[in-house]
Design an enzyme around this catalytic site. Structure first.
Site, PDB file in Angstrom:
ATOM      1  CB  SER A 177       5.816  -2.259   5.264  1.00  0.00           C
ATOM      2  OG  SER A 177       6.285  -3.281   6.107  1.00  0.00           O
ATOM      3  CE1 TYR A 222       1.054  -5.117   4.591  1.00  0.00           C
ATOM      4  CE2 TYR A 222       3.126  -5.919   5.485  1.00  0.00           C
ATOM      5  CZ  TYR A 222       2.188  -4.919   5.353  1.00  0.00           C
ATOM      6  OH  TYR A 222       2.391  -3.716   5.971  1.00  0.00           O
ATOM      7  CE  LYS A 229       1.894  -1.969   2.983  1.00  0.00           C
ATOM      8  NZ  LYS A 229       0.939  -0.839   2.972  1.00  0.00           N
TER       9      LYS A 229
END
Length: 343
Positions: free
Chosen positions: A127, A152, A156
């Site tokens: 991402s 989050y 990644k």
């Protein structure tokens, strides 16, 4: 000739299901795995209807190593695309341990089993959040990763590091590509699959479509005072079908054998930044509907603006975003109308 097979974890999810469709259209077979914690089994039927193939599906949690190992034993595949992860920025700020446990353990299990069973090629669903709040725009693959704005985003970054380090230690047994993609939106042109949020949508476009459909009273635009032309956040919105094709391009690149490096990273975006307010206005114009919205306070974890420079993917993967924003917004509304029974 037997079609090459790809394992797709999170295959009943939004991006996973569209990628399965594109893989099959490109001459691959796919085995889909999902624990259905944030998806519906009906999505698999949509994939089968679009492709006309009885696509195998296994309900399993990739954090369960034994369950994943049984899939490796049962099915023959040489490549895997990993989507299985929790993915909401806001939720990750409230429940960080859920995100670290699910996102890291599921990926470590996959990487270990790929290495142990001699399956070589891994595409990781990364991402643009790995860039944090960039100092320069657009971001390229050489843009430094900065501290993530959310757990989050941090997962990644960590998963990218796991893949890079596993490849370096594997003596050529593994190859990997991390696709750092931006903001996927839209639905399949058939309106048989699309984004299917549970409860209150975490992403912008499903909230727009649900507001237009009368499911939500009003859309909150988080922040109207950012240092952008209209005060709202700017993002790079990419059609989910274009994004799915990037995964096919990555698999082809790794299996084609031409100038493939052990570990590669690519930005997958359109190269154009669109503000939240601009997206709302464009959706209204394209679909001739009204979206009620209000400006609310800023949301934790958001950054003012980010968009991609996708030149490297064009050069090395022969991939480019093709669908226009208008086409994508029309597909999203067609999908919502099907879900809501709107004629």
């Amino acid at each position: 000739m037997k079609r090459p097979c790809v394992l797709v974890t999170g295959g009943a999810g939004y991006i996973g299901s569209h990628t399965a469709v594109e893989l099959i259209a490109a001459g691959f077979d796919a085995v889909l795995v999902d624990d259905l914690s944030n998806s519906e089994v009906a999505v698999i039927e949509g994939v089968r209807a679009i492709t006309g193939r009885d696509v195998p599906f296994v309900e399993a949690d990739c954090c369960d190593r034994e369950a994943l190992e049984r899939i490796f034993t049962r099915y023959e595949f040489g490549s895997a695309i990993h989507f299985a992860a929790s993915k909401a920025v806001g939720e990750s700020l409230r429940e960080p341990m859920k995100y670290y446990r699910n996102n890291l353990l599921s990926f470590m299990n996959l990487v270990e089993l790929m290495h142990e069973t001699g399956r070589r090629n891994i595409v990781f669903s990364s991402s643009c959040t790995v860039y944090g709040e960039p100092r320069r725009l657009p971001v390229t693959e050489r843009t430094p990763r900065r501290p993530a704005a959310s757990p989050y985003g941090n997962t990644k970054q960590i998963c990218e590091d796991i893949l890079r380090d596993a490849i370096a230690a594997g003596g050529g047994a593994l190859r990997g590509i991390a696709l750092r993609y931006f903001n996927p939106i839209g639905a399949h042109p058939s309106a048989l699959i699309g984004e299917l949020p549970r409860g209150v949508p975490q992403n912008l476009l499903p909230y727009i479509t649900q507001t237009a459909a009368g499911i939500r009273d009003c859309l909150s635009v988080y922040g109207g005072d950012y240092p952008t032309p209209d005060g709202s956040c700017i993002r790079d919105y990419i059609d989910v079908g274009d994004l799915a094709r990037a995964h096919v391009a990555a698999i082809r690149h790794m299996t084609g054998g031409a100038d493939v490096r052990p570990y590669e990273v690519y930005n997958i975006g359109t190269g154009r930044g669109v503000s939240v307010l601009e997206l709302i206005r464009r959706f209204e114009q394209v679909n001739r509907v009204k979206v009620d919205y209000k400006i609310a306070g800023r949301r934790a974890g958001d950054i003012p603006a980010i968009w991609a420079d996708p030149a490297l993917a064009a050069e090395r993967l022969d991939w480019r975003a093709e669908r226009t924003l208008d086409q994508t917004l029309a597909s999203a509304w067609a999908w919502q109308k099907r879900l809501s029974g709107i004629e």
